[in-house]
Design an enzyme around this catalytic site. Sequence first.
Site, PDB file in Angstrom:
ATOM      1  CB  CYS A 250      29.463  20.441 -10.046  1.00  8.41           C
ATOM      2  SG  CYS A 250      30.271  20.789  -8.385  1.00  8.41           S
ATOM      3  CG  HIS A 349      24.715  20.558  -8.133  1.00  9.88           C
ATOM      4  ND1 HIS A 349      25.290  19.255  -8.600  1.00  9.88           N
ATOM      5  CD2 HIS A 349      26.174  21.063  -7.484  1.00  9.88           C
ATOM      6  CE1 HIS A 349      26.647  19.014  -8.175  1.00  9.88           C
ATOM      7  NE2 HIS A 349      27.129  20.132  -7.603  1.00  9.88           N
ATOM      8  CD  GLU A 351      22.243  18.252  -9.993  1.00  5.89           C
ATOM      9  OE1 GLU A 351      22.946  18.261  -8.949  1.00  5.89           O
ATOM     10  OE2 GLU A 351      22.512  18.914 -11.073  1.00  5.89           O
TER      11      GLU A 351
END
Length: 372
Positions: A250, A349, A351
Amino acid sequence: MSSEGYVLLEDGTRLEGELCGALNAATGEVVFNTSMTGYQEAVTDPSYAGQIITFTYPLVGNYGVSAAAMESDRVHARAVIMRDAHNGEDVATAEGGWLDWLADCGVPAISGVDTRALVRHIRDRGAMRGGVFEAELPQEEAMRRVIAEPPMDGADLARTVTPKEPLRFEGSGPHVVGIDTGIKLSIVRQLRERNCRLTLLPCSASADQVLGEDPDLVFLANGPGDPAALEHVVETTRELVGKTPVFGICLGHQLLCRAVGLETFKLPFGHRGANHPVKDLASGRIDITSQNHGFAVLAPGGERTIDGDEPVRWETDFGAAELSHLNLYDRTVEGLVLKDVPAATVQYHPEAGPGPHDARYLFDRFLELAHA
């Protein structure tokens, strides 16, 4: 407890609603998030510092809040705008009501707003400054407060969310040293699940301080604000590239790209949600990804988008860089790999937190850099 209120944008657009959460005013950059769930994760994501979140999904708050859904130690969003806010906590995982929790955290919110009209306006005109205000406040005073809010362009918000001291987590695997510009707890969990020893340094850390931790791999975290305003982190990163493997997610992707000589630009309304298709050019795989960013990296010729699906290349200050991931919504850069030094990035992202888990394999791919 609630009272009448309104949303005011810097171009004079006004939408009425009912205040809920903390009954005070707030200003910031008004953005929108298209996720259907994950409202608590969103507001506690440090990347939302300085922003007011408009949720496009109409029903927000129906499953309450819980400690497990926190992405940091506090709320970072300035305020929340919703169509239909709820305060329910009658689900097994709930530890409290959404609106009660926002009030306890001192975060203003407003419900009953025509969020469809607001989002279409932002999509057409771009993200802009705005605020949430009580109905009694004259619009002229509200506008004065909105215009006094600093724009996101040029904003160094990472300093407001970075830790004051290093944070350390033990592990038996590679030593990952992170420059913490606002890391999410979901990223910490993904690294710890892979047995990494993790050290998180303040974003003011120098290259010597980072290298003094003897990292196997340096991680550039997510975070808020304009990457062009973080020249101190860019210079630190520039001193690290080629000396130790580096990967960024990011904001970290943008900072690494700027460190090797590439440029960034502000997107009209950003990418925020959990339904963004991204193509992994190495495998041809398309992942549905979680995203939260307002800036992007320019293509090799200075364009903002890339027409084809080929892994185009940049010539950087550290050799060739190759496009690795491409956004299939607007065809902006979503990741790259440096070919002559061990470094790689993704804009989205992997995750999640919240969102689909399609891209979590990227943590394993990044950790392979530690053995490069």
